[in-house]
Design a protein around this motif. Structure first.
Motif, PDB file in Angstrom:
ATOM      1  N   ASP A 236     -59.306  35.993   0.132  1.00 49.05           N
ATOM      2  CA  ASP A 236     -60.237  35.360  -0.807  1.00 49.05           C
ATOM      3  C   ASP A 236     -60.345  33.851  -0.610  1.00 49.05           C
ATOM      4  N   ARG A 237     -59.570  33.288   0.339  1.00 47.74           N
ATOM      5  CA  ARG A 237     -59.635  31.849   0.608  1.00 47.74           C
ATOM      6  C   ARG A 237     -60.239  31.518   1.975  1.00 47.74           C
ATOM      7  N   LEU A 238     -60.543  32.525   2.769  1.00 49.10           N
ATOM      8  CA  LEU A 238     -60.948  32.288   4.151  1.00 49.10           C
ATOM      9  C   LEU A 238     -62.270  31.545   4.281  1.00 49.10           C
ATOM     10  N   ALA A 239     -63.139  31.663   3.300  1.00 52.14           N
ATOM     11  CA  ALA A 239     -64.435  30.967   3.370  1.00 52.14           C
ATOM     12  C   ALA A 239     -64.256  29.449   3.385  1.00 52.14           C
ATOM     13  N   ALA A 240     -63.085  28.968   2.985  1.00 49.46           N
ATOM     14  CA  ALA A 240     -62.834  27.526   2.980  1.00 49.46           C
ATOM     15  C   ALA A 240     -62.567  26.974   4.380  1.00 49.46           C
ATOM     16  N   PRO A 262     -60.771  40.871   8.300  1.00 49.04           N
ATOM     17  CA  PRO A 262     -61.211  39.906   7.278  1.00 49.04           C
ATOM     18  C   PRO A 262     -61.399  38.491   7.810  1.00 49.04           C
ATOM     19  N   TYR A 263     -60.611  38.086   8.815  1.00 49.97           N
ATOM     20  CA  TYR A 263     -60.836  36.773   9.414  1.00 49.97           C
ATOM     21  C   TYR A 263     -62.246  36.702  10.013  1.00 49.97           C
ATOM     22  N   VAL A 264     -62.618  37.743  10.707  1.00 52.75           N
ATOM     23  CA  VAL A 264     -63.929  37.781  11.369  1.00 52.75           C
ATOM     24  C   VAL A 264     -65.057  37.845  10.338  1.00 52.75           C
ATOM     25  N   ASP A 265     -64.821  38.556   9.254  1.00 54.17           N
ATOM     26  CA  ASP A 265     -65.859  38.751   8.239  1.00 54.17           C
ATOM     27  C   ASP A 265     -66.065  37.542   7.330  1.00 54.17           C
ATOM     28  N   ASN A 266     -65.042  36.704   7.182  1.00 53.65           N
ATOM     29  CA  ASN A 266     -65.096  35.684   6.133  1.00 53.65           C
ATOM     30  C   ASN A 266     -65.037  34.242   6.611  1.00 53.65           C
ATOM     31  N   ILE A 267     -64.826  34.016   7.906  1.00 58.53           N
ATOM     32  CA  ILE A 267     -64.804  32.655   8.445  1.00 58.53           C
ATOM     33  C   ILE A 267     -66.142  32.373   9.105  1.00 58.53           C
ATOM     34  N   ALA A 268     -66.709  31.213   8.851  1.00 55.11           N
ATOM     35  CA  ALA A 268     -68.067  30.918   9.316  1.00 55.11           C
ATOM     36  C   ALA A 268     -68.158  30.842  10.835  1.00 55.11           C
ATOM     37  N   ASP A 269     -67.256  30.109  11.465  1.00 55.35           N
ATOM     38  CA  ASP A 269     -67.289  29.888  12.910  1.00 55.35           C
ATOM     39  C   ASP A 269     -66.112  30.618  13.528  1.00 55.35           C
ATOM     40  N   VAL A 270     -66.331  31.870  13.935  1.00 56.65           N
ATOM     41  CA  VAL A 270     -65.224  32.710  14.382  1.00 56.65           C
ATOM     42  C   VAL A 270     -65.666  33.636  15.497  1.00 56.65           C
ATOM     43  N   ARG A 271     -64.745  33.939  16.378  1.00 56.78           N
ATOM     44  CA  ARG A 271     -64.955  34.961  17.398  1.00 56.78           C
ATOM     45  C   ARG A 271     -63.646  35.718  17.574  1.00 56.78           C
ATOM     46  N   SER A 272     -63.705  36.885  18.193  1.00 55.26           N
ATOM     47  CA  SER A 272     -62.488  37.681  18.384  1.00 55.26           C
ATOM     48  C   SER A 272     -62.419  38.205  19.808  1.00 55.26           C
ATOM     49  N   HIS A 273     -61.189  38.517  20.231  1.00 53.14           N
ATOM     50  CA  HIS A 273     -60.955  39.045  21.574  1.00 53.14           C
ATOM     51  C   HIS A 273     -59.773  39.994  21.513  1.00 53.14           C
TER      52      HIS A 273
END
Length: 309
Positions: A236-240, A262-273
């Protein structure tokens, strides 16, 4: 490679104790390459098992900083500290104390397992100098972690799973049968290198010698989480988080996709590998591939940071 790079150690005063710090510097520094802080996992597993990430110093022309978090490794041990002493906030404060002591204002952070959770705790506070965050093999909540562990445990042979459940219910998790089942889980989902790399064995040995932090915050092992972190969540804090984030995991990781999504869904500038044919210690199982992915991400955000200055 690591032996050839200049390396210095020191201690930093922190809350009346000492945090041990190691700085690896490249033979040839790149003028735009920002320092990288590497946060180890556990909590309480010390820096040894992530030591090979220091190879990024020469590979990217930047300083790489490891430190042993309070309570483990070469830092002050506090076996008598009460459970409420060991909090994420303590370790966020320790990070900034180390960073300030080193005189570093702009930097990258890479955290592995608990270190990635700690990295997220740092990032949600929006520190001005954070150029990027790499979250490696880390859950966004411990409840998701436990659900993932239960799914993976269900794939073990029925006799092993039954022994685990029986010994956990009885509080006999030191029983050899339980420990054997635990080791099979670790072989599948924690580190698939055989024999276990010495760096990992060294981290594990120091944790067994003083399990205060690990047992207090986590519990007796990776999937029986009964410590103070059992209800931890940062979802619930990841959008920050405003810094760019790279999330990495292994194909057979105990950090299952549901734990880090949730990191991928809630952080604005994110990528995953996701690294194939690897598990929780991707950096030990696929070291060159791991560092190449991290190096590319760091370089991109070195340049972005340089452009903003």
């Amino acid at each position: 490679m690591l032996a050839s790079m200049p390396c210095t150690t020191r201690t930093v005063p922190f809350r009346g104790h000492e945090t041990w710090v190691q700085v690896t510097t490249p033979e040839t520094a790149h003028p735009d390459a920002l320092p990288l802080f590497v946060l180890h996992g556990g909590p309480g597993m010390a820096h040894n098992y992530v030591a090979n990430i220091a190879a990024l110093a020469d590979e990217t022309g930047r300083s790489v900083i490891h430190y042993d978090q309070l309570g483990c490794g070469n830092s002050t041990h506090l076996p008598d500290a009460p459970a409420e002493f060991w909090t994420p906030e303590l370790f966020v404060d320790e990070f900034h104390t180390v960073r300030t002591a080193l005189g570093i204002d702009r930097y990258h952070v890479l955290g592995q397992s608990w270190g990635g959770m700690l990295g997220a705790e740092i990032a949600v506070r929006e520190p001005a100098g954070l150029a990027s965050l790499s979250i490696c093999n880390s859950p966004a909540s411990m409840q998701l972690w436990l659900h993932g562990a239960a799914e993976l445990r269900a794939q073990l042979p029925p006799d092993m799973l039954g022994a685990m459940r029986r010994h956990e219910a009885d509080g006999t998790v030191a029983d050899p049968t339980y420990l054997a089942a635990t080791q099979e889980f670790y072989r599948r989902h924690v580190c698939r290198v055989t024999p276990m790399p010495k760096d990992f064995a060294d981290s594990e040995a120091q944790m067994v010698a003083d399990p205060t932090v690990y047992y207090t915050m986590n519990g007796p092992n990776e999937f029986h989480v009964i410590g103070t972190l059992r209800d931890w969540s940062i979802i619930d804090r990841l959008a920050a988080i405003t810094a760019p984030v790279l999330v990495v995991a292994g194909e057979f990781d105990e950090a299952t996709p549901a734990t880090w999504q949730p990191y991928v869904d809630n952080i604005a500038d994110v990528r995953s590998h996701v690294f194939p044919d690897s598990s929780h210690c991707t950096h030990l199982e696929k070291p060159e591939e791991f560092r190449a992915v991290i190096a590319e991400f760091l370089h991109e955000h070195d340049l972005a940071t340089a452009a903003r200055v």
